[in-house]
Design an enzyme around this catalytic site. Structure first.
Site, PDB file in Angstrom:
ATOM      1  N   LYS A 137       0.857  -1.189   0.000  1.00  0.00           N
ATOM      2  CA  LYS A 137       0.000   0.000   0.000  1.00  0.00           C
ATOM      3  C   LYS A 137       0.895   1.241   0.000  1.00  0.00           C
ATOM      4  O   LYS A 137       1.760   1.392   0.857  1.00  0.00           O
ATOM      5  CB  LYS A 137      -0.904   0.002   1.240  1.00  0.00           C
ATOM      6  CG  LYS A 137      -1.947  -1.100   1.197  1.00  0.00           C
ATOM      7  CD  LYS A 137      -2.690  -1.227   2.506  1.00  0.00           C
ATOM      8  CE  LYS A 137      -3.602  -0.070   2.779  1.00  0.00           C
ATOM      9  NZ  LYS A 137      -4.365  -0.269   4.049  1.00  0.00           N
TER      10      LYS A 137
HETATM   11  C1  E4P Z   1      -7.533   0.754   4.192  1.00  0.00           C
HETATM   12  O1  E4P Z   1      -6.792   0.876   3.223  1.00  0.00           O
HETATM   13  C2  E4P Z   1      -7.575   1.819   5.204  1.00  0.00           C
HETATM   14  O2  E4P Z   1      -6.310   1.856   5.771  1.00  0.00           O
HETATM   15  C3  E4P Z   1      -8.618   1.595   6.254  1.00  0.00           C
HETATM   16  O3  E4P Z   1      -9.735   0.919   5.750  1.00  0.00           O
HETATM   17  C4  E4P Z   1      -9.000   2.884   6.921  1.00  0.00           C
HETATM   18  O4  E4P Z   1     -10.086   2.640   7.750  1.00  0.00           O
HETATM   19  P1  E4P Z   1     -10.528   3.677   8.900  1.00  0.00           P
HETATM   20  O5  E4P Z   1     -11.030   4.912   8.217  1.00  0.00           O
HETATM   21  O6  E4P Z   1     -11.601   2.958   9.637  1.00  0.00           O
HETATM   22  O7  E4P Z   1      -9.312   3.930   9.724  1.00  0.00           O
END
Ligand code: E4P
Length: 227
Positions: free
Chosen positions: A86
């Protein structure tokens, strides 16, 4: 639409994998901070639990493109195939994505996506997935579902192979809307998995059927007790 678990607690992942069709696990630095210790200990344990074929998404945290590229190589060297790195969809992240695409087979998930144009640029850089943050977009007063639909339209209109992995859900309704438009994947916190299926009306209907069966067959009897 593939479903992934947005969590790093081994117990929670194990339980969800027993109950649901799960295609993989996503993590981010905030999720790993909840576990602490060496992040690779946690990630290796997740990898062995979900199998080599499942997707595992792990975020690079460096700020400069060269360092992101080095971190991406390190992550995939340790965690192996089907690991998606990522990378935030910001200028240095785009630069790193381009380098990785030109010089390696490393799979990239563009993360921290809040706008359709961020997703478009990430797709052009060669990202395999882009992750729009549905609930965080909603919390800014915009419409996370609409942004995700627009990204889907952009990819389709421009014949781009990049898939969407919708992220940051706070309720099952948000997920339902994206199921209807068929995005490639969604990553869900454990509570959203359970919110998809927990419903007292369904439980009560099933209980009623069991009660009716036992009313003529006897307590704890099932079809196995008859020929
Ligand atoms: C995924 O890529 C994100 O890091 C994650 O879903 C963020 O989620 P949140 O907004 O609940 O922290």
């Amino acid at each position: 639409m593939k479903l992934l678990i947005d969590d790093a607690h081994i117990d929670a992942i194990e339980k969800i994998c027993e109950l649901f069709p799960v295609a993989g696990v996503t993590t981010n630095p905030t999720i790993l901070a909840k576990i602490g210790g060496n992040p690779f200990d946690t990630l290796k344990e997740i990898r062995s639990l979900i199998s080599e074929e499942a997707d595992l998404h792990v975020q690079a945290v460096s700020r400069r493109a060269d360092d992101i590229v080095a971190e991406a190589r390190h992550i995939t060297d340790i965690l192996g195939a089907n690991t998606f790195v990522k990378i935030p969809a910001v200028p240095e992240g785009f630069k790193a994505m381009k380098t990785l695409l030109e010089t390696s087979e490393i799979l990239v998930t563009a993360t921290a996506v809040y706008t359709p144009l961020q997703a478009f640029v990430a797709g052009q850089c060669g990202a395999a997935y882009v992750a729009p943050y549905v609930n965080r977009i909603d919390n800014m007063g915009f419409d996370g579902i609409r942004v995700t639909r627009e990204i889907k339209e952009i990819f389709s209109a421009n014949i781009m192979e990049t898939e969407i992995i919708a992220a940051s859900f706070k309720n099952a309704q948000q997920l339902l809307e994206l199921c209807k438009c068929g995005v490639g994947a969604a990553t869900l916190a454990p509570e959203i998995f359970y919110a998809m299926i927990n419903n007292s009306a369904i439980d009560s209907a099933v209980e009623h059927f069991v009660d009716d069966f036992e009313s003529f067959a006897g307590k704890d009897k099932t079809m196995l007790d008859f020929q």
